[in-house]
Design a protein around this motif. Structure first.
Motif, PDB file in Angstrom:
ATOM      1  N   SER A   4     -14.734  61.808 110.403  1.00 61.02           N
ATOM      2  CA  SER A   4     -14.905  61.837 111.847  1.00 61.02           C
ATOM      3  C   SER A   4     -15.415  63.199 112.312  1.00 61.02           C
ATOM      4  O   SER A   4     -16.300  63.297 113.172  1.00 61.02           O
ATOM      5  CB  SER A   4     -13.580  61.509 112.544  1.00 61.02           C
TER       6      SER A   4
ATOM      7  N   GLU B  48      -9.885  68.925 103.873  1.00 60.96           N
ATOM      8  CA  GLU B  48      -8.489  68.838 104.299  1.00 60.96           C
ATOM      9  C   GLU B  48      -7.629  68.765 103.047  1.00 60.96           C
ATOM     10  O   GLU B  48      -7.920  68.014 102.117  1.00 60.96           O
ATOM     11  CB  GLU B  48      -8.237  67.615 105.181  1.00 60.96           C
TER      12      GLU B  48
ATOM     13  N   ARG C  16      -5.981  58.567 105.136  1.00 63.11           N
ATOM     14  CA  ARG C  16      -6.082  58.997 106.530  1.00 63.11           C
ATOM     15  C   ARG C  16      -6.853  60.311 106.645  1.00 63.11           C
ATOM     16  O   ARG C  16      -7.614  60.513 107.590  1.00 63.11           O
ATOM     17  CB  ARG C  16      -4.686  59.130 107.143  1.00 63.11           C
TER      18      ARG C  16
ATOM     19  N   ASP D  18      -5.662  68.571 111.502  1.00 68.06           N
ATOM     20  CA  ASP D  18      -5.936  67.835 112.729  1.00 68.06           C
ATOM     21  C   ASP D  18      -5.039  68.272 113.889  1.00 68.06           C
ATOM     22  O   ASP D  18      -4.241  67.502 114.418  1.00 68.06           O
ATOM     23  CB  ASP D  18      -5.802  66.334 112.491  1.00 68.06           C
TER      24      ASP D  18
ATOM     25  N   ARG E 239     -10.238  61.325 108.797  1.00 71.05           N
ATOM     26  CA  ARG E 239     -10.288  62.470 109.712  1.00 71.05           C
ATOM     27  C   ARG E 239     -11.493  63.361 109.428  1.00 71.05           C
ATOM     28  O   ARG E 239     -12.234  63.724 110.353  1.00 71.05           O
ATOM     29  CB  ARG E 239      -8.985  63.276 109.620  1.00 71.05           C
TER      30      ARG E 239
END
Length: 273
Positions: free
Chosen positions: A199, A183, A192, A158, A196
């Motif tokens: 999104s 990720e 988290r 990110d 991400r």
């Protein structure tokens, strides 16, 4: 978003057709124009104790210019695209400088991933080109001659470079049959990380991409090796990531993930910086 112009670097002495054929396949995919570029610079005279040991004679320079101009025939024969879709540019200039300058004319640049030799007068500096052009770049490993980009793996982090890479790759991502956004994070950051990548998936889906997400935890193997393994498992022939690097004392230094992918990935890489 689409790709209207693809640029590919050709070493004046190369015989391998890999990155040229990959560039051709991309140009066909998007009905884009294709520009081939090539260059060399004249090396300074080698002088020892006031005596010229080696110099480039005028006839040598003429022969080298002729070879660069004639490389156009080799290039056009391989790409086999309509004449009006193909352009050849060459100059007596440092190869990296010439490519970086000419990249202003392209939506996407294709270069070989392997650094041939460290000689700025004759060979492209892959790191300097990647981190200086300001254009999304496809890096092609040896023996790869085609890019289908039907299955694509996105290595997400990110930060700015990854966001640029995803946006730049939209023409490929929106046409792929399967896009996986992955990720790799620490064990306490998984929740988290899932937010991400979801999104990012939502953003890509708004552009028509068919996405799935995947979160993995750092392991004993490097993150680059883990990403390469995932790409193999999913049959992806393109990995999209940011190019993480910076200049230091006249040398370009890559981040660990970027360096690992450049050294080990068996498929094409699409990187933005």
């Amino acid at each position: 978003m689409t790709i209207a112009t693809v640029m590919v670097y050709v070493d004046p002495a190369q015989q391998a057709e890999g990155q040229v054929r990959v560039a051709r396949s991309i140009a066909e995919k998007f009905d884009a124009s294709l520009i081939g570029v090539s260059a060399f610079a004249v090396e300074p005279n080698f002088v020892a104790e006031g005596v010229i040991i080696e110099e480039t004679a005028p006839e040598d320079l003429k022969r080298m210019k002729t070879a660069l101009a004639e490389k156009q025939g080799w290039f056009r024969e391989i790409v086999a695209l309509p004449k009006e879709k193909v352009e050849w540019r060459w100059d007596v200039e440092f190869p990296t400088t010439f490519l970086v300058n000419e990249a202003r004319s392209a939506d996407l640049v294709v270069i070989p991933r392997t650094q041939v030799k460290i000689n700025p007068y004759r060979f492209l500096d892959v790191a300097a080109a990647l981190l200086s052009m300001g254009r999304p770049t496809i890096l092609v490993p040896e023996h790869v001659t085609e890019l289908k980009a039907e299955r694509i793996l996105v290595g997400w982090k990110d930060i700015r470079e990854a966001r640029l890479a995803v946006r730049d790759a939209l023409p490929f991502l929106s046409r792929a049959t399967e896009v996986t956004i992955t990720e790799i994070c620490s064990s306490d950051d998984q929740d988290r990380a899932r937010l991400r990548v979801r999104s990012v998936a939502k953003y890509l889906q708004s552009h028509g991409a068919k996405c799935q997400t995947d979160v993995r935890v750092h392991m004993a193997e490097s993150d680059a090796h883990q990403l390469i393994r995932l790409a193999k498992e999913q049959g992806a022939d393109l990995i999209v990531t940011g190019a993480y690097g910076h200049g230091r004392l006249g040398e370009w230094i890559f981040g660990g993930m970027t360096r690992g992918l450049l050294d080990q990935a068996p498929c094409c890489l699409m990187m933005s910086h």
